[in-house]
Design a protein around this motif. Structure first.
Motif, PDB file in Angstrom:
ATOM      1  N   TYR A 283       0.854  -1.182   0.000  1.00  0.00           N
ATOM      2  CA  TYR A 283       0.000   0.000   0.000  1.00  0.00           C
ATOM      3  C   TYR A 283       0.886   1.227   0.000  1.00  0.00           C
ATOM      4  O   TYR A 283       2.127   1.121   0.055  1.00  0.00           O
ATOM      5  CB  TYR A 283      -0.902   0.004   1.247  1.00  0.00           C
ATOM      6  CG  TYR A 283      -0.163   0.374   2.528  1.00  0.00           C
ATOM      7  CD1 TYR A 283      -0.382   1.608   3.151  1.00  0.00           C
ATOM      8  CD2 TYR A 283       0.770  -0.500   3.103  1.00  0.00           C
ATOM      9  CE1 TYR A 283       0.306   1.960   4.312  1.00  0.00           C
ATOM     10  CE2 TYR A 283       1.446  -0.158   4.251  1.00  0.00           C
ATOM     11  CZ  TYR A 283       1.224   1.066   4.852  1.00  0.00           C
ATOM     12  OH  TYR A 283       1.903   1.422   5.990  1.00  0.00           O
ATOM     13  N   ASN A 284       0.290   2.403  -0.073  1.00  0.00           N
ATOM     14  CA  ASN A 284       1.073   3.620   0.105  1.00  0.00           C
ATOM     15  C   ASN A 284       0.536   4.427   1.267  1.00  0.00           C
ATOM     16  O   ASN A 284      -0.669   4.535   1.468  1.00  0.00           O
ATOM     17  CB  ASN A 284       1.106   4.470  -1.170  1.00  0.00           C
ATOM     18  CG  ASN A 284      -0.243   5.018  -1.567  1.00  0.00           C
ATOM     19  OD1 ASN A 284      -1.115   4.281  -2.011  1.00  0.00           O
ATOM     20  ND2 ASN A 284      -0.427   6.322  -1.416  1.00  0.00           N
TER      21      ASN A 284
ATOM     22  N   LEU B 255      -4.077   0.895   3.997  1.00  0.00           N
ATOM     23  CA  LEU B 255      -3.988  -0.484   4.469  1.00  0.00           C
ATOM     24  C   LEU B 255      -5.279  -0.975   5.112  1.00  0.00           C
ATOM     25  O   LEU B 255      -5.694  -2.115   4.892  1.00  0.00           O
ATOM     26  CB  LEU B 255      -2.820  -0.607   5.452  1.00  0.00           C
ATOM     27  CG  LEU B 255      -2.477  -2.021   5.926  1.00  0.00           C
ATOM     28  CD1 LEU B 255      -0.968  -2.222   6.020  1.00  0.00           C
ATOM     29  CD2 LEU B 255      -3.105  -2.310   7.291  1.00  0.00           C
ATOM     30  N   THR B 256      -5.956  -0.108   5.874  1.00  0.00           N
ATOM     31  CA  THR B 256      -7.130  -0.593   6.615  1.00  0.00           C
ATOM     32  C   THR B 256      -8.375  -0.736   5.745  1.00  0.00           C
ATOM     33  O   THR B 256      -9.214  -1.607   6.003  1.00  0.00           O
ATOM     34  CB  THR B 256      -7.440   0.305   7.819  1.00  0.00           C
ATOM     35  OG1 THR B 256      -7.773   1.626   7.371  1.00  0.00           O
ATOM     36  CG2 THR B 256      -6.266   0.352   8.779  1.00  0.00           C
TER      37      THR B 256
ATOM     38  N   PRO C 216      -2.457 -12.173  10.803  1.00  0.00           N
ATOM     39  CA  PRO C 216      -1.373 -11.192  10.825  1.00  0.00           C
ATOM     40  C   PRO C 216      -1.174 -10.548   9.451  1.00  0.00           C
ATOM     41  O   PRO C 216      -1.427 -11.163   8.410  1.00  0.00           O
ATOM     42  CB  PRO C 216      -0.145 -12.022  11.225  1.00  0.00           C
ATOM     43  CG  PRO C 216      -0.684 -13.255  11.860  1.00  0.00           C
ATOM     44  CD  PRO C 216      -1.989 -13.524  11.180  1.00  0.00           C
ATOM     45  N   VAL C 217      -0.707  -9.308   9.472  1.00  0.00           N
ATOM     46  CA  VAL C 217      -0.480  -8.534   8.255  1.00  0.00           C
ATOM     47  C   VAL C 217       0.914  -7.918   8.312  1.00  0.00           C
ATOM     48  O   VAL C 217       1.293  -7.317   9.328  1.00  0.00           O
ATOM     49  CB  VAL C 217      -1.532  -7.418   8.099  1.00  0.00           C
ATOM     50  CG1 VAL C 217      -1.225  -6.551   6.874  1.00  0.00           C
ATOM     51  CG2 VAL C 217      -2.933  -8.003   8.002  1.00  0.00           C
ATOM     52  N   ILE C 218       1.663  -8.068   7.231  1.00  0.00           N
ATOM     53  CA  ILE C 218       2.977  -7.436   7.104  1.00  0.00           C
ATOM     54  C   ILE C 218       2.824  -6.260   6.144  1.00  0.00           C
ATOM     55  O   ILE C 218       2.580  -6.454   4.948  1.00  0.00           O
ATOM     56  CB  ILE C 218       4.022  -8.427   6.574  1.00  0.00           C
ATOM     57  CG1 ILE C 218       4.185  -9.585   7.551  1.00  0.00           C
ATOM     58  CG2 ILE C 218       5.360  -7.726   6.323  1.00  0.00           C
ATOM     59  CD1 ILE C 218       5.068 -10.711   7.022  1.00  0.00           C
ATOM     60  N   PRO C 219       2.926  -5.018   6.633  1.00  0.00           N
ATOM     61  CA  PRO C 219       2.769  -3.868   5.744  1.00  0.00           C
ATOM     62  C   PRO C 219       4.014  -3.657   4.878  1.00  0.00           C
ATOM     63  O   PRO C 219       5.146  -3.766   5.357  1.00  0.00           O
ATOM     64  CB  PRO C 219       2.598  -2.688   6.712  1.00  0.00           C
ATOM     65  CG  PRO C 219       2.384  -3.287   8.072  1.00  0.00           C
ATOM     66  CD  PRO C 219       3.066  -4.618   8.037  1.00  0.00           C
ATOM     67  N   LEU C 220       3.784  -3.355   3.616  1.00  0.00           N
ATOM     68  CA  LEU C 220       4.865  -2.952   2.707  1.00  0.00           C
ATOM     69  C   LEU C 220       4.448  -1.639   2.059  1.00  0.00           C
ATOM     70  O   LEU C 220       3.607  -1.611   1.159  1.00  0.00           O
ATOM     71  CB  LEU C 220       5.131  -4.025   1.646  1.00  0.00           C
ATOM     72  CG  LEU C 220       6.173  -3.668   0.569  1.00  0.00           C
ATOM     73  CD1 LEU C 220       7.517  -3.307   1.199  1.00  0.00           C
ATOM     74  CD2 LEU C 220       6.333  -4.814  -0.424  1.00  0.00           C
TER      75      LEU C 220
ATOM     76  N   ALA D 238       9.243   0.391   2.203  1.00  0.00           N
ATOM     77  CA  ALA D 238       9.377   0.278   3.663  1.00  0.00           C
ATOM     78  C   ALA D 238       8.595  -0.927   4.156  1.00  0.00           C
ATOM     79  O   ALA D 238       7.372  -1.007   3.966  1.00  0.00           O
ATOM     80  CB  ALA D 238       8.878   1.549   4.351  1.00  0.00           C
ATOM     81  N   LEU D 239       9.282  -1.861   4.776  1.00  0.00           N
ATOM     82  CA  LEU D 239       8.657  -3.099   5.259  1.00  0.00           C
ATOM     83  C   LEU D 239       8.431  -3.007   6.752  1.00  0.00           C
ATOM     84  O   LEU D 239       9.346  -2.717   7.533  1.00  0.00           O
ATOM     85  CB  LEU D 239       9.561  -4.293   4.947  1.00  0.00           C
ATOM     86  CG  LEU D 239       8.968  -5.673   5.279  1.00  0.00           C
ATOM     87  CD1 LEU D 239       7.901  -6.051   4.261  1.00  0.00           C
ATOM     88  CD2 LEU D 239      10.063  -6.735   5.319  1.00  0.00           C
ATOM     89  N   GLY D 240       7.197  -3.256   7.169  1.00  0.00           N
ATOM     90  CA  GLY D 240       6.862  -3.275   8.585  1.00  0.00           C
ATOM     91  C   GLY D 240       7.328  -4.563   9.227  1.00  0.00           C
ATOM     92  O   GLY D 240       6.902  -5.647   8.824  1.00  0.00           O
ATOM     93  N   THR D 241       8.183  -4.461  10.228  1.00  0.00           N
ATOM     94  CA  THR D 241       8.709  -5.636  10.919  1.00  0.00           C
ATOM     95  C   THR D 241       8.239  -5.704  12.369  1.00  0.00           C
ATOM     96  O   THR D 241       8.741  -6.524  13.141  1.00  0.00           O
ATOM     97  CB  THR D 241      10.248  -5.634  10.877  1.00  0.00           C
ATOM     98  OG1 THR D 241      10.732  -4.372  11.363  1.00  0.00           O
ATOM     99  CG2 THR D 241      10.754  -5.840   9.453  1.00  0.00           C
ATOM    100  N   GLY D 242       7.283  -4.854  12.736  1.00  0.00           N
ATOM    101  CA  GLY D 242       6.794  -4.821  14.103  1.00  0.00           C
ATOM    102  C   GLY D 242       5.721  -5.860  14.366  1.00  0.00           C
ATOM    103  O   GLY D 242       5.316  -6.628  13.485  1.00  0.00           O
TER     104      GLY D 242
END
Length: 297
Positions: free
Chosen positions: A59-60, A130-131, A151-155, A75-79
């Protein structure tokens, strides 16, 4: 059964903020909105029948997690947890997004070793980009729920401030993500979602532009000729689909992760939908299933 993770499907959808507002305000049955939400009903049932263990969601960000002071290309979400962003009128009343730290860390390691320079984000908020896709595919969720169904990994991809990544580079990133997922040593069912688009322009003399013919031809080509489509230059997106139509390069990340690009059979189209307008935007939606090599077509 394989002991490794695999990408089983890709999902594509617009992420129009007004769609989230309509859902949050209980207006999905209004005459204006009802046809749009009806188009997602088959996919909601498909999600029930094909619930993933994790989603990589492309997503942006819309100047919420990132400002114009700092904009990473990828940017990859790793949290482990991402709260809904306040986009100026309070956060959406939806659950937090729970991450998958182990898979995200593995994707980061693998993709960076494949020469992609990712920015790693351990803490950020997530906005409608994203939502809204999660709401469309999973349906309304109670804000006090512990999280979404998986679970969701945001990119997050920069398609806001030029220069933005080429379609070719996005397509290659999707291929790298597929290789990363397939080397993860757990038997996870992973989906990858590409969001944004379709044709729309929010400002200037062409504000309100919608190009139905081009949008549908683009989806045809995404299914049948993704490698060729990845060569489309930015100027074609801007001319034919409006200034915000460039968001469609994010769909190429999801398409590049499908197994037919690695010698597998062509994907199965599980659902396809197109609708105008939603606010001042054309809405496109597609679900593609990977087919194991040993399965009949």
């Amino acid at each position: 059964m394989s002991s490794h993770a695999r990408i089983t499907a890709s999902v594509y959808t617009s992420h129009v903020p007004a769609i989230g507002v309509a859902m949050d305000q209980g207006r999905t049955a209004d005459p204006y909105w009802a046809p749009l939400f009806a188009g997602y009903e088959p996919s909601r049932q498909w999600m029930v029948d094909n619930k993933p263990d994790a989603i990589v969601l492309v997503y942006n960000d819309h100047a919420n997690a990132f400002s114009l002071d700092m904009i990473p290309t990828f940017a990859l979400g790793t949290g482990d947890r991402y709260e809904p962003a306040d986009e100026g009128w309070g956060p959406r009343a939806v659950p937090p997004v729970l991450g998958h730290g182990a898979l995200a860390a593995h994707i980061a390691q693998s993709v960076i070793q494949q020469d992609f320079d990712l920015t790693l984000i351990n803490r950020m908020t997530v906005d409608h980009g994203l939502t809204v896709p999660l709401s469309l595919l999973f349906g309304p969720q109670r804000a006090d729920a512990p999280g979404w169904p998986c679970p969701v990994i945001p990119l997050a991809v920069n398609v806001v401030q030029y220069p933005v990544p080429s379609g070719r580079r996005c397509f290659q990133l999707g291929q790298a993500i597929r290789r990363a997922v397939e080397s993860f040593d757990e038997p996870l069912n992973v989906q990858i979602w590409g969001t944004g688009g379709m044709s729309h322009q929010l400002q200037g003399p062409r504000a309100g532009l919608i190009n139905r013919e081009w949008d549908n031809a683009w989806m045809d080509r995404l299914i049948a000729d993704p490698a060729g489509l990845a060569e489309m230059p930015h100027v074609d997106y801007v001319r034919e689909a409006g200034s915000e139509g460039i968001e469609l390069v994010m769909w190429l990340i999801a398409r590049g992760a499908m197994s037919d690009l690695a010698g597998g059979p062509p994907p199965r189209v599980a659902h396809r939908f197109y609708h105008v307008p939603a606010s001042n935007t054309a809405v496109g939606h597609l679900v593609l299933e990977n087919i194991p090599k040993e399965s009949p077509q």
